[in-house]
Design a protein around this motif. Structure first.
Motif, short mmCIF file in Angstrom:
data_model
loop_
_atom_site.label_atom_id
_atom_site.label_comp_id
_atom_site.label_asym_id
_atom_site.label_seq_id
_atom_site.Cartn_x
_atom_site.Cartn_y
_atom_site.Cartn_z
N LEU A 115 0.84 -1.20 0.00
CA LEU A 115 0.00 0.00 0.00
C LEU A 115 0.87 1.25 0.00
O LEU A 115 0.59 2.22 -0.73
CB LEU A 115 -0.92 0.00 1.22
CG LEU A 115 -1.79 1.25 1.39
CD1 LEU A 115 -2.76 1.38 0.22
CD2 LEU A 115 -2.56 1.21 2.72
N ALA A 116 1.93 1.24 0.80
CA ALA A 116 2.83 2.40 0.83
C ALA A 116 3.50 2.60 -0.51
O ALA A 116 3.70 3.74 -0.96
CB ALA A 116 3.87 2.22 1.94
N TRP A 117 3.87 1.51 -1.18
CA TRP A 117 4.52 1.62 -2.49
C TRP A 117 3.57 2.22 -3.52
O TRP A 117 3.93 3.17 -4.24
CB TRP A 117 5.00 0.24 -2.95
CG TRP A 117 5.60 0.24 -4.31
CD1 TRP A 117 4.97 -0.06 -5.48
CD2 TRP A 117 6.94 0.61 -4.67
NE1 TRP A 117 5.84 0.06 -6.54
CE2 TRP A 117 7.06 0.48 -6.07
CE3 TRP A 117 8.05 1.01 -3.93
CZ2 TRP A 117 8.24 0.75 -6.75
CZ3 TRP A 117 9.24 1.28 -4.61
CH2 TRP A 117 9.32 1.14 -5.99
N VAL A 118 2.35 1.69 -3.59
CA VAL A 118 1.39 2.17 -4.59
C VAL A 118 1.02 3.63 -4.33
O VAL A 118 1.01 4.46 -5.26
CB VAL A 118 0.14 1.27 -4.60
CG1 VAL A 118 -0.94 1.86 -5.50
CG2 VAL A 118 0.50 -0.13 -5.07
N THR A 119 0.70 3.97 -3.09
CA THR A 119 0.33 5.36 -2.78
C THR A 119 1.51 6.30 -2.98
O THR A 119 1.33 7.46 -3.36
CB THR A 119 -0.19 5.47 -1.35
OG1 THR A 119 0.77 4.90 -0.43
CG2 THR A 119 -1.52 4.75 -1.20
#
Length: 523
Positions: A115-119
């Motif tokens: 999630l941190a990577w995508v956001t």
């Protein structure tokens, strides 16, 4: 992990390792900007926001170029503010790219961290669009080129009844609505960035959103000096009937123009979408193979006392305290495997050694250090080096460091203090613990909690009976081999002034942490 990913991460580490070591020598690990790239991005965006609000007071939709040109001519109240706005925006792009590169190389982009990577990628895209609209607002030659390219790309989509590109052929004056739309996007998108940033850090505890004070002021001072000494230029005013010979393109936001302009709009869309798919799928193709994927932590509920320490220390909020019904305590720790990254920090935080990843709990660590002592037989003149596998000058890669036996572990922050106590009570001269710098721990807060347990009586603390003079904690990145050796020499010199250690051979720390038998717990 696929072979290509392995090659990319190895190449990335070959770049990061010497660069980190150089920056640590230059700034010290506490103020190494590479370790604070994510927090620096937030600080830079705050600078952009503050200067942007000031610049907005002087911007005129009816005469965009003239208002910016007048502002740039104001040496004391306009030029340096606009330059600071631009340079902070450029630096934010650099910081985001460095942060993303670091997360990828360190394997922090898959699983619960996806999630941190995508956001984070979405944040970078929004930041680029903000810069695009900002340069169009200036309405110089660069702004005109960007506007025409944007219209060309949008015309390739079946969205509009007539081509947007006709707006820029000179048939009629550019409507104020066009500049209002750019202004609206330029102001509204940063608000959306705040929401995305909240999602970006939603799965981490105690997110570090601001760099150290010294680094913050140093970065701001450098950007302000650059803004005063080298003010940002402005190109000639946009002219729909003239092709400019020269245009001051920003390398950070307009780097793609020389590549995209010769290509058809459809080809540009295909390349952009393909690149987006590749980077958004990093969490999938960077994930380790199933047989090497680390297992999430588990809790031995017979040992859990409900102290909440693992819950407090978990960097990813993967542990919850739930009511228990067996009468042993009010609550018991439970692991959410969907949030656990198998960092092992909880193993170092559990005094009774009842939680941690399989084969890496405190009890597993005691078994490993007993086997280490039995095999290596360290003596009263030996300094045992407990080294993090991911940093520590690469000390954990070999069995010894300058004749000192090395006990390597997955993360120094997960090392249980009983391991240190066992080594000291065995009778070694000293224990040198080598951890990653605090803001570069692959598991975020490992060095922080380790220091608290060793020296500040945090739960699962090093017992008072252990001589602290024989225990030393130092921080070093993977490339700081010389620094590690210097720390080892200095520690040996300090230990030489102490009396010889008193070895014990009947050490059984497991007995001190044995689970309470079921019949005793019920009684």
């Amino acid at each position: 992990m696929p072979p290509l990913t392995n090659r990319l991460t190895r190449w990335g580490r070959s770049v990061l390792t010497p660069t980190d070591a150089f920056m640590n020598r230059l700034y010290g690990w506490r103020f190494n900007p590479l370790y604070h790239s994510g927090a620096l991005t937030v600080a830079l965006l705050v600078v952009v926001l503050v200067t942007g609000v000031y610049l907005l007071l002087f911007y005129r939709l009816g005469s965009p170029y003239a208002s910016v040109a007048n502002l740039s001519a104001q040496t004391w109240s306009g030029s340096w503010v606009r330059s600071l706005h631009r340079y902070a925006s450029d630096a934010a792009v650099v910081a985001v790219v460095v942060h993303a590169f670091r997360m990828f190389v360190q394997g922090r982009s898959w699983g619960p961290r996806a999630l941190a990577w995508v956001t984070g990628l979405i944040l970078l895209f929004v930041l680029m669009v903000c810069g695009w609209t900002g340069y169009v607002m200036v309405w110089d030659t660069q702004g005109l080129v960007l506007a025409r390219e944007g219209a060309r790309f949008l015309d390739a989509l079946p969205l509009f009844a007539e081509p947007i590109s006709r707006t820029f052929v000179g048939e009629r004056p550019i409507p104020n609505a066009f500049f209002f739309l750019n202004l609206f996007l330029h102001v509204a998108l940063p608000v959306g960035m705040g929401v995305i940033l909240w999602l970006h850090v939603s799965r981490v505890a105690r997110a570090a959103l601001w760099p150290p004070r010294g680094l913050t002021w140093g970065t701001l001072g450098l950007l302000m000096a650059l803004s005063v000494l080298w003010p940002a230029s402005i190109g000639p005013e946009a002219d729909l009937f003239r092709i400019a010979e020269h245009a001051p393109f920003d390398v950070f936001y307009s780097f793609w123009l020389p590549l995209a302009r010769p290509l058809p709009a459809g080809a540009v869309w295909a390349v952009v979408l393909g690149a987006c798919v590749v980077v958004l799928c990093v969490p999938l193709w960077a994930r380790p193979s199933s047989h090497v994927t680390p297992s999430p932590s588990v809790v031995d509920e017979r040992l859990c006392t409900g102290c909440r320490q693992c819950y407090l220390d978990c960097p990813y909020e993967a542990i919850a305290m739930v009511p228990r019904t067996d009468g042993r305590a009010e609550v018991v720790a439970r692991i959410d495997p969907d949030l656990c990254v198998s960092c092992g920090i909880c193993a170092g935080s559990c005094a009774p050694m009842g939680v941690g990843p399989p084969q890496r709990t405190g009890r597993d660590q005691l078994g490993a250090v007993k086997a280490f002592v039995a095999t290596r037989q360290p003596g009263p003149r030996d300094v045992v080096v407990v080294a993090c596998n991911r940093g520590a000058g690469g000390a954990a890669a070999g069995p010894s460091l300058d004749s000192s036996p090395v006990f390597g572990w997955n993360c120094a922050g997960s090392v249980h203090t009983s391991v240190v106590e066992y080594l000291v009570r065995w009778g070694v001269a000293g224990v040198l613990i080598l951890a990653c710098p605090a803001r570069d721990c692959w598991n975020r807060e490992g060095p922080k909690w380790l220091e608290q347990r060793l020296y500040h009586d945090r739960e699962a603390e090093l017992k008072e009976r252990v001589d602290r003079q024989r225990v030393r904690l130092r921080y070093a990145s993977e490339g700081e081999r010389d620094t590690v050796r210097a720390e080892l020499r200095a520690f040996r010199e300090d230990l030489a002034a102490l009396e010889g250690p008193t070895p014990e051979r009947e050490i059984d720390l497991d007995l001190e942490c044995d689970p309470v038998p079921d019949e005793e717990a019920v009684a």
